[in-house]
Design an enzyme around this catalytic site. Structure first.
Site, PDB file in Angstrom:
ATOM      1  N   HIS A 159      16.298  46.491  89.109  1.00 33.37           N
ATOM      2  CA  HIS A 159      17.679  46.043  88.834  1.00 33.37           C
ATOM      3  C   HIS A 159      17.781  44.519  88.868  1.00 33.37           C
ATOM      4  O   HIS A 159      18.857  43.983  89.151  1.00 33.37           O
ATOM      5  CB  HIS A 159      18.678  46.641  89.838  1.00 33.37           C
ATOM      6  CG  HIS A 159      18.528  48.118  90.025  1.00 33.37           C
ATOM      7  ND1 HIS A 159      19.247  49.044  89.321  1.00 33.37           N
ATOM      8  CD2 HIS A 159      17.689  48.825  90.824  1.00 33.37           C
ATOM      9  CE1 HIS A 159      18.878  50.263  89.691  1.00 33.37           C
ATOM     10  NE2 HIS A 159      17.932  50.154  90.599  1.00 33.37           N
ATOM     11  N   SER A 280      15.446  19.683  73.349  1.00 33.74           N
ATOM     12  CA  SER A 280      16.753  19.791  72.728  1.00 33.74           C
ATOM     13  C   SER A 280      17.049  18.489  71.997  1.00 33.74           C
ATOM     14  O   SER A 280      16.652  17.416  72.437  1.00 33.74           O
ATOM     15  CB  SER A 280      17.804  20.042  73.813  1.00 33.74           C
ATOM     16  OG  SER A 280      19.068  19.582  73.381  1.00 33.74           O
ATOM     17  N   LYS A 286      15.979  18.917  78.456  1.00 37.66           N
ATOM     18  CA  LYS A 286      15.685  20.326  78.202  1.00 37.66           C
ATOM     19  C   LYS A 286      14.219  20.592  77.914  1.00 37.66           C
ATOM     20  O   LYS A 286      13.518  19.796  77.293  1.00 37.66           O
ATOM     21  CB  LYS A 286      16.517  20.844  77.018  1.00 37.66           C
ATOM     22  CG  LYS A 286      17.978  21.087  77.329  1.00 37.66           C
ATOM     23  CD  LYS A 286      18.222  22.074  78.461  1.00 37.66           C
ATOM     24  CE  LYS A 286      18.020  23.507  78.041  1.00 37.66           C
ATOM     25  NZ  LYS A 286      19.009  23.912  77.040  1.00 37.66           N
ATOM     26  N   GLU A 293      11.371  33.252  73.602  1.00 43.37           N
ATOM     27  CA  GLU A 293      12.648  33.702  73.015  1.00 43.37           C
ATOM     28  C   GLU A 293      12.457  34.210  71.591  1.00 43.37           C
ATOM     29  O   GLU A 293      13.044  35.220  71.192  1.00 43.37           O
ATOM     30  CB  GLU A 293      13.649  32.554  73.009  1.00 43.37           C
ATOM     31  CG  GLU A 293      14.057  32.101  74.393  1.00 43.37           C
ATOM     32  CD  GLU A 293      14.825  30.791  74.327  1.00 43.37           C
ATOM     33  OE1 GLU A 293      16.040  30.845  74.115  1.00 43.37           O
ATOM     34  OE2 GLU A 293      14.197  29.720  74.456  1.00 43.37           O
TER      35      GLU A 293
END
Ligand code: ARG
Length: 468
Positions: A159, A280, A286, A293
């Site tokens: 979980h 970024s 970043k 992803e």
């Protein structure tokens, strides 16, 4: 008459432009040319054996097919607007190169048995030469990384809540086993696609005495189809292939998701290498785990490819229907997607640098609650009661904002009098807790080492240069 086309003579009008564009598939199916030409060579040999082609005619056709192969390989092949598909383009060029003899090769063969065989042969090739080797590389990268961090303590999650201590090697190998099953599924699908369809004709074989087994042998297929109608209608092999690819995509996505989580400042477990991270354009600080992803995102395409084909097949009457032409784009998309994703995942996994202290710091404390309860069980307490008592202790800690390991020894001993004070130290030590999990599938480092060896033994050694 529609000049240059395979089927124009019974029509009095040219096809409508829009209709022609809808049906023209040569831009997509051109990638099957090595398989299509292999089929044509095999077919020319059969026609010569049956006396449909003389030796000289067969030689002329063979030489023209070789020229066509060179043209296609070198990008010099010029497609005509009238080339509806690859089969049509090859026949048109064959006639240009060797005149009327080129028109003899179509005897006893249909585009229906041709395309089914071409796609099968392509998928066998791609599975053997590209996908299985690339997938082996991902498993090897996971195995290498697991070895590097084999006994580093980490919390395991359920979980997405800290559950029980494990070691990082165990977690990484869990991903590797899923990919091992994917390799098995691809190999299973590959075994069933290894079937020659030539000799099946449009759907009902031919009146020429073509020998399906000879085609199978000369094209390197394991066997010939048993039923000509099934041979031209069946796309199970492509659906099975796509199902294996979709599940592989889902597994890559779950691995990607773990990396994304671990690379966040909140977890702070791992640094993805520069070569596999991006920045970024606006936020200078970043460092984004884009590979993880993108792989997670690409799994959507792979699932979509499977669904697209299944929906295409559903409800099609036997045997060949033109809808089946839609089989190739999902198949090629899945192949292309995996050819992009698998090497990137291999590299990304290799680039991971875990922060040993930070990961280990998350492995102790409440993650050891089950160990306390199981220790009470060893002293004869019913698990239900043990669970209640340790749960109450955890609740008490939470209210006071402390961890189990922050409790003074006499306080712990007072709550759990069955346990010897000396034992409590080891019960609250995550390294000892992991070592105690020595069951055959457990995270005890000694077992993880054996597990790693078992996994490695299943990764095929690749001939040099197979992945280029
Ligand atoms: N281009 C077709 C396909 O990919 C080849 C078979 C065409 N057969 C036909 N009868 N129109 O499925």
């Amino acid at each position: 008459m529609t000049e240059g086309r395979l089927w124009g003579s019974r029509f009095s009008h040219e096809p409508d432009r829009a209709a022609w564009r809808l049906g023209r598939s040569v831009d997509v199916d051109v990638r099957l040319w090595p398989d299509d030409l292999a089929g044509s060579h095999a077919h020319a040999a059969e026609l010569e054996r049956l006396g449909v082609l003389s030796g000289a005619e067969r030689l002329a056709i063979t030489q023209a097919l070789q020229t066509i192969a060179e043209e296609l390989a070198g990008g010099a092949f010029v497609f005509a607007d009238g080339d509806e598909d690859l089969h049509g383009a090859v026949e048109r060029r064959l006639v240009e190169l060797c005149g009327d003899t080129g028109g003899k090769l179509r005897a006893g063969r249909s585009r229906n048995d041709q395309i089914a065989g071409d796609l099968r042969r392509y998928l066998v090739r791609v599975t053997d030469r590209r996908l299985l080797p690339l997938l082996a590389e991902v498993r090897r990268a996971l195995a290498d990384k697991a070895e590097e961090v084999l006994d580093w303590l980490a919390p395991g999650y359920t979980h997405l809540q800290r559950a029980q201590p494990v070691v990082l090697g165990h977690h990484l190998l869990a991903h590797a086993w899923a990919l091992d099953r994917d390799a098995g599924r691809l190999a299973d699908a590959r075994a069933r696609m290894d079937v020659s369809t030539l000799g099946s004709g449009a759907l009902a074989g031919t009146t020429l005495a073509l020998d399906p087994d000879r085609y199978a042998r000369s094209l390197g297929f394991a066997r010939a189809a048993e039923n000509s109608m099934d041979a031209v209608a069946d796309r199970d092999f492509a659906a099975e292939f796509l199902a294996a690819c979709a599940l592989l995509g889902v597994h890559l996505s779950r691995l990607g998701e773990d990396v994304v989580l671990w690379a966040s400042a909140e977890f702070g477990w791992v640094r993805v290498g520069d070569a596999f991270s991006t920045g970024s354009s606006i936020m200078p600080q970043k460092r984004n785990p884009d590979v993880a992803e993108l792989v997670r995102g690409k799994s959507g395409r792979l699932v979509g490819d499977l669904v697209a084909l299944l929906v295409t097949l559903k409800g099609l009457p036997l045997t060949y229907d033109r809808d089946l032409q839609e089989d190739k784009e999902p198949v090629f998309d899945a192949v292309d997607t995996l050819e992009l994703a698998l090497p990137a995942v291999t590299g990304m996994v290799g680039s991971l640098r875990f922060d040993r202290e930070r990961v280990a710091a998350a492995a102790g404390g409440f993650a050891l609650a089950t160990d306390l309860a199981e220790a009470l069980v060893a002293r004869g307490v019913a698990f239900r009661a043990a669970h209640d008592r340790v749960g109450a202790l955890v609740g008490d800690c939470e209210r006071r904002g402390v961890d189990l390991t922050d409790l003074a020894p006499d306080e712990l001993a007072a709550s759990l009098p069955e346990l010897a004070p000396a034992e409590l130290g080891s019960l609250l030590d995550p390294a000892a807790a992991v070592a105690r999990r020595a069951g055959p599938s457990g995270p005890a480092p000694a077992h993880v080492r054996a597990q790693l060896a078992a996994l490695r033994a299943r990764i095929p050694q690749l001939p040099q240069g197979i992945i280029g």
